[in-house]
Design a protein around this motif. Sequence first.
Motif, PDB file in Angstrom:
ATOM      1  N   ARG A 180       0.823  -1.214   0.000  1.00  0.00           N
ATOM      2  CA  ARG A 180       0.000   0.000   0.000  1.00  0.00           C
ATOM      3  C   ARG A 180       0.855   1.262   0.000  1.00  0.00           C
ATOM      4  O   ARG A 180       0.603   2.197  -0.770  1.00  0.00           O
ATOM      5  CB  ARG A 180      -0.918   0.012   1.225  1.00  0.00           C
ATOM      6  N   ILE A 181       1.892   1.284   0.831  1.00  0.00           N
ATOM      7  CA  ILE A 181       2.767   2.454   0.901  1.00  0.00           C
ATOM      8  C   ILE A 181       3.490   2.651  -0.431  1.00  0.00           C
ATOM      9  O   ILE A 181       3.624   3.781  -0.923  1.00  0.00           O
ATOM     10  CB  ILE A 181       3.776   2.309   2.051  1.00  0.00           C
ATOM     11  N   ALA A 182       3.951   1.563  -1.045  1.00  0.00           N
ATOM     12  CA  ALA A 182       4.630   1.669  -2.330  1.00  0.00           C
ATOM     13  C   ALA A 182       3.700   2.230  -3.397  1.00  0.00           C
ATOM     14  O   ALA A 182       4.098   3.082  -4.208  1.00  0.00           O
ATOM     15  CB  ALA A 182       5.166   0.305  -2.756  1.00  0.00           C
ATOM     16  N   HIS A 183       2.442   1.787  -3.414  1.00  0.00           N
ATOM     17  CA  HIS A 183       1.472   2.320  -4.364  1.00  0.00           C
ATOM     18  C   HIS A 183       1.283   3.820  -4.163  1.00  0.00           C
ATOM     19  O   HIS A 183       1.314   4.603  -5.122  1.00  0.00           O
ATOM     20  CB  HIS A 183       0.124   1.607  -4.202  1.00  0.00           C
ATOM     21  N   GLU A 184       1.099   4.234  -2.918  1.00  0.00           N
ATOM     22  CA  GLU A 184       0.836   5.647  -2.635  1.00  0.00           C
ATOM     23  C   GLU A 184       2.043   6.512  -2.955  1.00  0.00           C
ATOM     24  O   GLU A 184       1.894   7.670  -3.367  1.00  0.00           O
ATOM     25  CB  GLU A 184       0.408   5.823  -1.181  1.00  0.00           C
ATOM     26  N   ALA A 185       3.236   5.956  -2.756  1.00  0.00           N
ATOM     27  CA  ALA A 185       4.461   6.711  -3.043  1.00  0.00           C
ATOM     28  C   ALA A 185       4.855   6.614  -4.516  1.00  0.00           C
ATOM     29  O   ALA A 185       5.844   7.215  -4.924  1.00  0.00           O
ATOM     30  CB  ALA A 185       5.603   6.203  -2.173  1.00  0.00           C
ATOM     31  N   GLN A 186       4.077   5.831  -5.294  1.00  0.00           N
ATOM     32  CA  GLN A 186       4.365   5.618  -6.718  1.00  0.00           C
ATOM     33  C   GLN A 186       5.754   5.015  -6.917  1.00  0.00           C
ATOM     34  O   GLN A 186       6.499   5.372  -7.840  1.00  0.00           O
ATOM     35  CB  GLN A 186       4.189   6.914  -7.504  1.00  0.00           C
ATOM     36  N   MET A 187       6.086   4.087  -6.012  1.00  0.00           N
ATOM     37  CA  MET A 187       7.333   3.345  -6.097  1.00  0.00           C
ATOM     38  C   MET A 187       7.102   2.008  -6.789  1.00  0.00           C
ATOM     39  O   MET A 187       5.978   1.505  -6.822  1.00  0.00           O
ATOM     40  CB  MET A 187       7.899   3.083  -4.692  1.00  0.00           C
ATOM     41  N   ARG A 188       8.160   1.453  -7.296  1.00  0.00           N
ATOM     42  CA  ARG A 188       8.118   0.096  -7.829  1.00  0.00           C
ATOM     43  C   ARG A 188       8.574  -0.870  -6.737  1.00  0.00           C
ATOM     44  O   ARG A 188       9.624  -0.664  -6.115  1.00  0.00           O
ATOM     45  CB  ARG A 188       9.019  -0.023  -9.055  1.00  0.00           C
ATOM     46  N   LEU A 189       7.791  -1.908  -6.495  1.00  0.00           N
ATOM     47  CA  LEU A 189       8.104  -2.892  -5.463  1.00  0.00           C
ATOM     48  C   LEU A 189       8.100  -4.278  -6.083  1.00  0.00           C
ATOM     49  O   LEU A 189       7.083  -4.717  -6.627  1.00  0.00           O
ATOM     50  CB  LEU A 189       7.077  -2.823  -4.328  1.00  0.00           C
ATOM     51  N   VAL A 190       9.249  -4.958  -6.023  1.00  0.00           N
ATOM     52  CA  VAL A 190       9.348  -6.333  -6.508  1.00  0.00           C
ATOM     53  C   VAL A 190       9.930  -7.192  -5.389  1.00  0.00           C
ATOM     54  O   VAL A 190      10.832  -6.763  -4.666  1.00  0.00           O
ATOM     55  CB  VAL A 190      10.219  -6.438  -7.783  1.00  0.00           C
ATOM     56  N   SER A 191       9.389  -8.410  -5.246  1.00  0.00           N
ATOM     57  CA  SER A 191       9.832  -9.310  -4.187  1.00  0.00           C
ATOM     58  C   SER A 191      10.019 -10.719  -4.729  1.00  0.00           C
ATOM     59  O   SER A 191       9.804 -10.970  -5.915  1.00  0.00           O
ATOM     60  CB  SER A 191       8.814  -9.300  -3.038  1.00  0.00           C
ATOM     61  N   PHE A 192      10.431 -11.633  -3.855  1.00  0.00           N
ATOM     62  CA  PHE A 192      10.798 -12.991  -4.253  1.00  0.00           C
ATOM     63  C   PHE A 192      11.809 -12.941  -5.406  1.00  0.00           C
ATOM     64  O   PHE A 192      11.726 -13.717  -6.358  1.00  0.00           O
ATOM     65  CB  PHE A 192       9.563 -13.798  -4.660  1.00  0.00           C
ATOM     66  N   CYS A 193      12.770 -12.020  -5.300  1.00  0.00           N
ATOM     67  CA  CYS A 193      13.728 -11.813  -6.379  1.00  0.00           C
ATOM     68  C   CYS A 193      14.743 -12.958  -6.429  1.00  0.00           C
ATOM     69  O   CYS A 193      15.384 -13.289  -5.426  1.00  0.00           O
ATOM     70  CB  CYS A 193      14.461 -10.489  -6.189  1.00  0.00           C
ATOM     71  N   ARG A 194      14.853 -13.541  -7.598  1.00  0.00           N
ATOM     72  CA  ARG A 194      15.807 -14.609  -7.850  1.00  0.00           C
ATOM     73  C   ARG A 194      16.538 -14.308  -9.157  1.00  0.00           C
ATOM     74  O   ARG A 194      16.213 -13.361  -9.853  1.00  0.00           O
ATOM     75  CB  ARG A 194      15.089 -15.963  -7.965  1.00  0.00           C
ATOM     76  N   ARG A 195      17.506 -15.137  -9.486  1.00  0.00           N
ATOM     77  CA  ARG A 195      18.252 -14.922 -10.724  1.00  0.00           C
ATOM     78  C   ARG A 195      17.350 -15.045 -11.951  1.00  0.00           C
ATOM     79  O   ARG A 195      17.614 -14.429 -12.983  1.00  0.00           O
ATOM     80  CB  ARG A 195      19.385 -15.941 -10.830  1.00  0.00           C
ATOM     81  N   ASP A 196      16.299 -15.857 -11.831  1.00  0.00           N
ATOM     82  CA  ASP A 196      15.468 -16.135 -12.992  1.00  0.00           C
ATOM     83  C   ASP A 196      14.063 -15.554 -12.906  1.00  0.00           C
ATOM     84  O   ASP A 196      13.197 -15.896 -13.711  1.00  0.00           O
ATOM     85  CB  ASP A 196      15.370 -17.648 -13.217  1.00  0.00           C
ATOM     86  N   GLY A 197      13.820 -14.661 -11.938  1.00  0.00           N
ATOM     87  CA  GLY A 197      12.488 -14.092 -11.882  1.00  0.00           C
ATOM     88  C   GLY A 197      12.189 -13.360 -10.588  1.00  0.00           C
ATOM     89  O   GLY A 197      13.033 -13.290  -9.687  1.00  0.00           O
ATOM     90  N   PHE A 198      10.983 -12.826 -10.491  1.00  0.00           N
ATOM     91  CA  PHE A 198      10.542 -12.057  -9.333  1.00  0.00           C
ATOM     92  C   PHE A 198       9.028 -11.910  -9.412  1.00  0.00           C
ATOM     93  O   PHE A 198       8.398 -12.307 -10.398  1.00  0.00           O
ATOM     94  CB  PHE A 198      11.210 -10.672  -9.298  1.00  0.00           C
ATOM     95  N   VAL A 199       8.454 -11.335  -8.382  1.00  0.00           N
ATOM     96  CA  VAL A 199       7.025 -11.020  -8.369  1.00  0.00           C
ATOM     97  C   VAL A 199       6.890  -9.519  -8.202  1.00  0.00           C
ATOM     98  O   VAL A 199       7.497  -8.931  -7.297  1.00  0.00           O
ATOM     99  CB  VAL A 199       6.281 -11.745  -7.228  1.00  0.00           C
TER     100      VAL A 199
END
Length: 273
Positions: free
Chosen positions: A243-262
């Motif tokens: 929610r905070i990332a949306h309001e701040a208009q930031m990009r948020l990616v998680s589960f970061c691996r060498r071959d992908g992310f969410v």
Amino acid sequence: MDLTECDGTVQQRVTRVRDSAVSVADDLVVQEMPVSLVYNGISHAVMMCTPCDLEAFAVGFSLTEGLVDRAADIFDVAVERHADSVVIDMTVAREALARIKQTRRTLAGRTGCGVCGIESIDLLDLQPQPVRDSSAAREVSAAAIGRAAREFPEWQNLMRSTGGAHAAGWCSLNGAVLAVMEDVGRHNALDKLIGTLAGRDVDLTRGFVFMSSRASYELVRKAARLDIPMIATISAPTSLAIRIAHEAQMRLVSFCRRDGFVEYCATSALKPA
């Protein structure tokens, strides 16, 4: 100035059991110690952290908590080490001191605790302003995120030695890891990173933060205060972090691996396959 060398570890005698075999040896354990932050003689917070890179921690904490607007508002940082604790005494500008008095916390922070001890929910500051420029975040490709995930472990010396440290890294838009700071607490690691980057006069709108932890509310909120357009994490985000990332208009990616992310925020130019 903090001139004392510190590798963040202490030696501990341990007993290891592996497949019924018992052995006794010396092992390295990550350091954890209370660190008191004092502004113009006024005690503000006590945080549990690894007692290394403490000037960077003090500057970064002051910036990410919104206690000062710029590193130049901190005139002096004095680190006083004791056997089982550390006191960081800062001299700050008059305007910053007035703000600190208004938001003063009386807390004994657990490891990496960002909000324990807050006296009122209103002080949580859950309505961030949009970051100054989020366009750079859209330039970060899947290959760049994979590169950061691949390079990041090479920088985690304290984690490799102890198995008990978080890390915060600063990455270029092409995913090159440029700086990493470690601490027993994830919030402290980010504060140390921000304090280090402030000393190098880095443009924080032209890169992204990579974290070894989950994406908690406090990490995203701290990044938003510094106009950092993107944060990437190894583990999951929380609902409030999203929610905070949306309001701040930031990009948020998680589960970061060498071959992908969410991806959790819609600032990316990436298209579904």
